[in-house]
Design a protein around this motif. Structure first.
Motif, mmCIF file in Angstrom:
data_model
loop_
_atom_site.group_PDB
_atom_site.id
_atom_site.type_symbol
_atom_site.label_atom_id
_atom_site.label_comp_id
_atom_site.label_asym_id
_atom_site.label_seq_id
_atom_site.Cartn_x
_atom_site.Cartn_y
_atom_site.Cartn_z
ATOM 1 N N ASP A 268 0.814 -1.215 0.000
ATOM 2 C CA ASP A 268 0.000 0.000 0.000
ATOM 3 C C ASP A 268 0.848 1.267 0.000
ATOM 4 O O ASP A 268 0.389 2.331 -0.416
ATOM 5 C CB ASP A 268 -0.948 0.014 1.206
ATOM 6 N N CYS A 269 2.097 1.154 0.457
ATOM 7 C CA CYS A 269 3.045 2.278 0.438
ATOM 8 C C CYS A 269 3.809 2.337 -0.881
ATOM 9 O O CYS A 269 4.765 3.103 -1.011
ATOM 10 C CB CYS A 269 4.030 2.163 1.601
ATOM 11 N N ASN A 270 3.389 1.518 -1.844
ATOM 12 C CA ASN A 270 3.969 1.485 -3.186
ATOM 13 C C ASN A 270 5.436 1.076 -3.229
ATOM 14 O O ASN A 270 6.193 1.555 -4.067
ATOM 15 C CB ASN A 270 3.779 2.824 -3.900
#
Length: 88
Positions: free
Chosen positions: A29-31
């Protein structure tokens, strides 16, 4: 000679522990890129050979996260347009 680093090659030991799924989901989700995620996990385990799963397991996890996001995005979009339709 006991080699825990080889356990990940056994089908019975395949998969990612539940707690780490949450961590990997957060990192996704933090890429973070796959290679960076695996670097972080190797730091946590002490070495890349000690990680009890393969990069392909993380790749499948990430694919599942993306598929879930697409389904939920589509569901939310349809709900939004149905709500707009209901209001008019």
């Amino acid at each position: 000679m006991d080699k825990p680093s080889l356990a990940k090659f056994l089908r019975s030991h395949a998969g990612i522990p539940k707690e780490e799924v949450q961590l990997l989901t957060l990192l996704h989700d933090c890429n973070l890129e796959m290679s960076r995620m695996m670097q972080l996990m190797s730091k946590l385990y002490g070495s890349a050979h000690s990680i009890p799963y393969h990069e392909k397991h993380v790749s499948k996890l990430r694919a599942g996260i993306r598929a879930h996001a697409v389904r939920s995005d589509m569901s939310e979009t349809l709900s939004y347009f149905n709500e707009l339709k209901r209001k008019t």
